[in-house]
Write a protein that holds these residues in place. Structure first.
Motif: not given
Length: 333
Positions: A26-29, A71-75, A134-140
């Motif tokens: 769910x991120x785009x690092x 993963x990916x993200x396992x969860x 900026x790195x992950x391209x997500x607000x998390x």
């Protein structure tokens, strides 16, 4: 109990498998995949939980003692807690660890500890919220930090994985090292690798393990070298007075290949005996064609009997001489 131990053709004892349960994230690092993401494999192409558990039973019988779920993200994969509970119950598996980006993990921490997860590696590449975005391209960022606090609250052994990227998060190196002042965590700085779905971002790696160490020593001149555990991929250090420790992983320089004790299984069931190879054989296909346990064990031994000496040789031996450019999400971070 393991009947035999696994060794490769260079005499290295293999007792650790990194199992990627999904390629979805769910991120785009920046260092892992392009901004538009990657083409995910279908559900049918993934190893099922039943197939993964069969493999882990077999590998435990061959001497595998440690499993890291990646993963990916396992969860993002459904029913992950069910799978982890079954995995932790396998005789011979002494440690089950998880690498997660922390966005979906906060509420799961108590259960992870109760079912026997040994430790968690939390991917966190910046402590500045804007640089994190900026790195992950997500607000998390807030979700990840909430997971960090939950891990500490429940006394879960925790390592922070930070990929060092020129022009992206150099300003975060010292603040991240300072996390170890009050928190009993290991902050590990990792050389950037070309597994981002596009290929290497730089002609040369300016921020290699030597430059990272030099940067840390400029702020912490009294930083002391710690003994590195067997098979360690990190060079480990202690800042006097700090509760935690700092590590540097030469993931691109590949200085630890001589003691490598691990293999990888990708979400589609490809065995990788080195991060930098392009896959040895597809376990999923062999299993679905009806291979017996004995045949699977024999195939693993044969693969390890032809293992590259190090990551440089593995990269040179890639099919058709193609450079590394797949996403880490498809391999298992």
């Amino acid at each position: 109990m393991a009947l035999t131990k696994l060794y490769d053709n260079h005499g290295r004892h293999i007792n650790y498998v990194r199992l990627a349960v999904t390629d979805r994230c769910n991120l785009r690092c920046f260092y892992c995949m392009p901004e538009e993401g990657i083409k995910y494999v279908s559900k049918e192409a993934l190893l099922s939980y039943e197939e993964m558990l069969r493999l882990m039973h077999l590998l435990a019988d061959m001497g595998i003692e440690k499993v890291r779920i990646t993963g990916g993200e396992p969860f993002v994969r459904r029913d992950m807690i069910y799978f982890l509970r079954q995995l932790c119950a396998i005789e011979g598996i002494k440690k089950v660890n998880i690498t997660t980006n922390g966005t979906l993990t906060e509420d799961l921490v108590p259960e992870l500890k109760s079912i026997g997860i040994n430790s968690v590696n939390l991917s966190l590449d910046a402590l500045d919220k804007d640089r994190f975005f900026e790195i992950t391209r997500r607000d998390a960022y807030d979700k990840v930090m909430a997971t960090y606090r939950a891990l500490l609250e429940h006394n879960m052994p925790t390592k922070i994985n930070a990929v060092v990227m020129d022009g992206k998060n150099i300003e975060d190196i010292i603040p991240m090292a300072m996390l170890t002042q009050k928190d009993p965590v290991s902050v590990r700085f990792i050389e950037e690798m070309p597994f981002n779905g596009e290929g290497a971002h730089y002609e040369t790696l300016a921020w290699n393990h030597r430059q990272i160490l030099k940067h840390l020593q400029a702020s912490f001149p009294d930083m002391e070298k710690l003994p590195d555990p067997p098979y360690s991929t990190s060079y480990n250090y202690q800042i006097p007075g700090h509760k935690g420790s700092v590590g540097i992983i030469a993931a691109y320089s590949r200085t630890f290949c001589g003691t490598c004790n691990r293999i990888r299984i990708t979400p589609k069931g490809m065995l990788k005996t080195c991060l930098y190879d392009d896959g040895v054989f597809n376990i999923r296909d062999i299993m679905r064609q009806g291979a017996t346990d004995a045949q699977l064990k024999s195939t693993f031994r044969e693969a390890l009997g032809n293992r590259a000496k190090d990551g440089w040789e593995a990269e040179r031996n890639r099919s058709f001489g193609l450079p590394v450019q797949e996403s880490m999400s498809t391999i298992g971070g």
